[in-house]
Design an enzyme around this catalytic site. Structure first.
Site, PDB file in Angstrom:
ATOM      1  N   GLY A  70       0.740  -1.197   0.003  1.00  0.00           N
ATOM      2  CA  GLY A  70       0.132   0.006   0.052  1.00  0.00           C
ATOM      3  C   GLY A  70       1.003   1.154  -0.195  1.00  0.00           C
TER       4      GLY A  70
ATOM      5  NE  ARG B 281      -0.023  10.961  -4.011  1.00  0.00           N
ATOM      6  CZ  ARG B 281       1.188  10.742  -3.562  1.00  0.00           C
ATOM      7  NH1 ARG B 281       2.364  11.568  -3.775  1.00  0.00           N
ATOM      8  NH2 ARG B 281       1.525   9.273  -3.287  1.00  0.00           N
TER       9      ARG B 281
ATOM     10  CD  GLU C  20      -5.060   9.373  -6.694  1.00  0.00           C
ATOM     11  OE1 GLU C  20      -4.459  10.357  -7.160  1.00  0.00           O
ATOM     12  OE2 GLU C  20      -6.151   9.059  -7.316  1.00  0.00           O
TER      13      GLU C  20
HETATM   14  N1  CAA Z   1       8.226  12.319  -9.373  1.00  0.00           N
HETATM   15  C1  CAA Z   1       9.377  11.731 -10.040  1.00  0.00           C
HETATM   16  N2  CAA Z   1       9.998  10.614  -9.637  1.00  0.00           N
HETATM   17  C2  CAA Z   1       9.780  10.319  -8.365  1.00  0.00           C
HETATM   18  C3  CAA Z   1       8.610  10.744  -7.791  1.00  0.00           C
HETATM   19  C4  CAA Z   1       7.991  11.836  -8.207  1.00  0.00           C
HETATM   20  N3  CAA Z   1       6.775  12.493  -7.329  1.00  0.00           N
HETATM   21  N4  CAA Z   1       8.407  10.163  -6.456  1.00  0.00           N
HETATM   22  C5  CAA Z   1       9.559   9.292  -6.458  1.00  0.00           C
HETATM   23  N5  CAA Z   1      10.393   9.339  -7.471  1.00  0.00           N
HETATM   24  C6  CAA Z   1      11.434   8.551  -8.027  1.00  0.00           C
HETATM   25  C7  CAA Z   1      12.768   8.805  -7.036  1.00  0.00           C
HETATM   26  O1  CAA Z   1      13.416   9.903  -7.359  1.00  0.00           O
HETATM   27  C8  CAA Z   1      13.446   7.305  -7.429  1.00  0.00           C
HETATM   28  O2  CAA Z   1      14.016   7.514  -8.505  1.00  0.00           O
HETATM   29  P1  CAA Z   1      15.844   6.967  -8.634  1.00  0.00           P
HETATM   30  O3  CAA Z   1      15.555   5.581  -8.722  1.00  0.00           O
HETATM   31  O4  CAA Z   1      16.148   7.563  -9.863  1.00  0.00           O
HETATM   32  O5  CAA Z   1      16.369   7.481  -7.220  1.00  0.00           O
HETATM   33  C9  CAA Z   1      12.068   6.410  -7.342  1.00  0.00           C
HETATM   34  O6  CAA Z   1      11.245   7.238  -7.780  1.00  0.00           O
HETATM   35  C10 CAA Z   1      11.948   5.935  -6.092  1.00  0.00           C
HETATM   36  O7  CAA Z   1      11.534   6.590  -5.310  1.00  0.00           O
HETATM   37  P2  CAA Z   1      11.854   6.538  -3.692  1.00  0.00           P
HETATM   38  O8  CAA Z   1      12.997   6.023  -3.197  1.00  0.00           O
HETATM   39  O9  CAA Z   1      11.340   7.840  -2.989  1.00  0.00           O
HETATM   40  O10 CAA Z   1      10.698   5.269  -3.172  1.00  0.00           O
HETATM   41  P3  CAA Z   1      10.119   4.808  -1.973  1.00  0.00           P
HETATM   42  O11 CAA Z   1       9.960   3.616  -2.117  1.00  0.00           O
HETATM   43  O12 CAA Z   1      10.998   5.546  -0.596  1.00  0.00           O
HETATM   44  O13 CAA Z   1       8.543   5.357  -1.887  1.00  0.00           O
HETATM   45  C11 CAA Z   1       6.631   6.902  -1.495  1.00  0.00           C
HETATM   46  C12 CAA Z   1       8.305   6.873  -1.844  1.00  0.00           C
HETATM   47  C13 CAA Z   1       6.699   8.311  -1.725  1.00  0.00           C
HETATM   48  C14 CAA Z   1       6.558   6.397  -0.101  1.00  0.00           C
HETATM   49  C15 CAA Z   1       5.736   6.174  -2.381  1.00  0.00           C
HETATM   50  O14 CAA Z   1       5.926   4.861  -2.305  1.00  0.00           O
HETATM   51  C16 CAA Z   1       4.287   6.643  -2.282  1.00  0.00           C
HETATM   52  O15 CAA Z   1       4.089   7.642  -2.991  1.00  0.00           O
HETATM   53  N6  CAA Z   1       3.739   5.833  -1.600  1.00  0.00           N
HETATM   54  C17 CAA Z   1       2.069   5.892  -1.641  1.00  0.00           C
HETATM   55  C18 CAA Z   1       1.613   5.059  -2.767  1.00  0.00           C
HETATM   56  C19 CAA Z   1       0.276   5.592  -3.301  1.00  0.00           C
HETATM   57  O16 CAA Z   1      -0.276   6.881  -3.273  1.00  0.00           O
HETATM   58  N7  CAA Z   1      -0.478   4.699  -3.458  1.00  0.00           N
HETATM   59  C20 CAA Z   1      -1.910   5.288  -4.069  1.00  0.00           C
HETATM   60  C21 CAA Z   1      -2.552   4.292  -5.200  1.00  0.00           C
HETATM   61  S1  CAA Z   1      -3.851   4.842  -6.257  1.00  0.00           S
HETATM   62  C22 CAA Z   1      -5.003   4.801  -5.108  1.00  0.00           C
HETATM   63  O17 CAA Z   1      -5.237   5.152  -4.313  1.00  0.00           O
HETATM   64  C23 CAA Z   1      -6.368   4.101  -5.616  1.00  0.00           C
HETATM   65  C24 CAA Z   1      -7.102   4.870  -6.753  1.00  0.00           C
HETATM   66  O18 CAA Z   1      -7.516   4.457  -7.750  1.00  0.00           O
HETATM   67  C25 CAA Z   1      -7.604   6.154  -6.160  1.00  0.00           C
END
Ligand code: CAA
Length: 387
Positions: free
Chosen positions: A134, A249, A369
């Protein structure tokens, strides 16, 4: 009674009016029943498509309306004021799968999928989460393996909005191998359609709120995906999903502002009618202060959202501001709907009055999200990424 701090253009006001009138005529009379029956009205997709609302930010050359983000969010708020379930269908479709196809799709993929989506002939969905992935989205396990020119996908996606009705699903799956795990870099995005052999819709969630938006699990069992359904580059799917969620978002923030606005309007109207101790309860400072705080939070949420939208339209990176807008608006919606129930008293606690549904619908905006906790992580990380 909408306090618009951002000056809207004539075109933006005209589209806002179209959305408001559509919601009043085609949604408001049925919302309570759809919520009670957890029913999604399929004809809404075609009707909203005819208005152009399923291709709002898609350029005209791909059969969209070519509108800016602010106009889209203003229209989305009008729909959310009346029905948050319809709003999330619009938000997901307009912010996630269509934008992903526009940004990273090939010309063939845009012809085949984006154009009919923009016309409202195909509804889009987004499948990132899994039962055990999640907030930690990069830990997803759905596996894609090459087989000749195709890909074979196995796994379960969870919490898919519009999941029973979605006809074009942007699904994230691992393309790294068990001996070569690459974390977020081992995830790719695929264009999945329900007609592919091995696709099935699983459990439909019985939710507290947003009941008229179907949320389901989707199973891929040796799902054969043609090679030309890979979106963009292999290994970039997680980054595409994160960049798309920056847009998504904003849509959820608009939905939350709409829910809060509806609760504010209902509360102000009720406080003017309801008499206790010989006068309308709006005469009491205890109620006035609540209404004042509610109005302030609604307006400040909207102002932050519109500022983030205009920054996006200027081409700026909005990762931090979209998380701020979503965090602020969703927590405001939860707080405002809680105050609304208090103003309505016992009547707020029953389904006969509107604020009970608004309270239930508000809660999920703090969860999907990205939870409020995840938004805070994103905001805090971005503070340092700019230094
Ligand atoms: N823009 C561009 N690149 C991004 C980014 C962004 N906003 N966020 C992360 N990245 C990139 C990072 O730069 C990184 O790239 P590199 O490999 O080049 O370094 C890569 O993505 C990995 O990023 P992180 O190391 O930050 O990854 P993480 O595992 O630490 O996770 C997190 C970050 C912010 C916690 C992310 O996992 C997250 O947003 N989690 C929540 C998930 C979410 O929102 N789910 C919703 C699903 S949809 C839904 O709700 C249902 C629906 O249909 C409405």
């Amino acid at each position: 009674m909408t306090w618009a701090l951002t000056p809207l253009t004539e075109e933006q006001r005209a589209i806002q009016t179209v959305a408001r009138e559509f919601a009043a005529a085609e949604i408001a009379p049925y919302s309570d029943r759809w919520d009670r029956d957890a029913y999604f009205e399929p004809s809404l997709v075609g009707k909203l498509g005819e208005l152009g609302f399923l291709g709002m930010m898609i350029p005209e050359r791909y059969d969209g309306m070519g509108l800016d983000t602010l106009t889209y969010l203003v229209a989305l708020e009008e729909i959310a004021i009346v029905d948050a379930s319809v709003a999330v269908m619009l938000s997901v479709h307009n912010s996630l799968p269509t934008q992903m196809l526009l940004r990273w799709g090939t010309e063939n993929q845009r012809e085949r999928f984006l154009k009919p989506m923009a016309r409202g002939e195909l509804l889009g969905a987004f499948a990132l989460s899994e039962p055990e992935a999640g907030s930690d989205a990069a830990s997803l396990r759905t596996q894609a393996v090459r087989d000749g020119g195709d890909w074979i996908l196995n796994g379960t996606k969870a919490w898919v909005s519009s999941g029973t009705t979605g006809e074009v699903i942007l699904a994230m799956a691992r393309t790294d191998g068990p001996d070569d795990r690459r974390g977020a870099r081992g995830i790719s995005a695929f264009i999945v359609t329900p007609d592919l052999p091995g696709f099935s819709v699983g459990k439909k969630e019985d939710k507290m709120g947003l009941r008229a938006s179907p949320t389901v699990q989707i199973h891929f069992s040796d799902l054969r995906v043609p090679g030309d359904r890979l979106l963009g580059d292999e290994g970039r799917g997680f980054i595409y999903a994160m960049q798309s969620l920056d847009n998504g978002r904003l849509g959820i923030a608009a939905q939350a502002v709409g829910i809060a606005e509806a609760a504010l309007r209902a509360s102000a109207a009720y406080a003017a009618e309801r008499k206790q101790f010989g006068k309308p309860i709006k005469e009491f400072q205890a109620i006035q202060f609540k209404l004042a705080d509610m109005a302030t939070r609604v307006s400040s949420s909207r102002a932050l959202l519109h500022a983030a939208a205009t920054a996006k339209d200027r081409g700026e990176r909005i990762t931090q501001f979209s998380s701020m807008a979503k965090l602020q608006a969703s927590e405001a919606a939860m707080w405002v709907t809680t105050q609304a129930i208090q103003i309505f008293g016992g009547y707020g606690y029953v389904k006969e009055y509107p604020v009970e549904r608004l309270f239930r619908d508000a809660k999920v905006t703090e969860i999907y999200e990205g939870t409020s906790e995840i938004q805070r992580i994103v905001i805090a990380r971005e503070l340092y990424s700019h230094t």
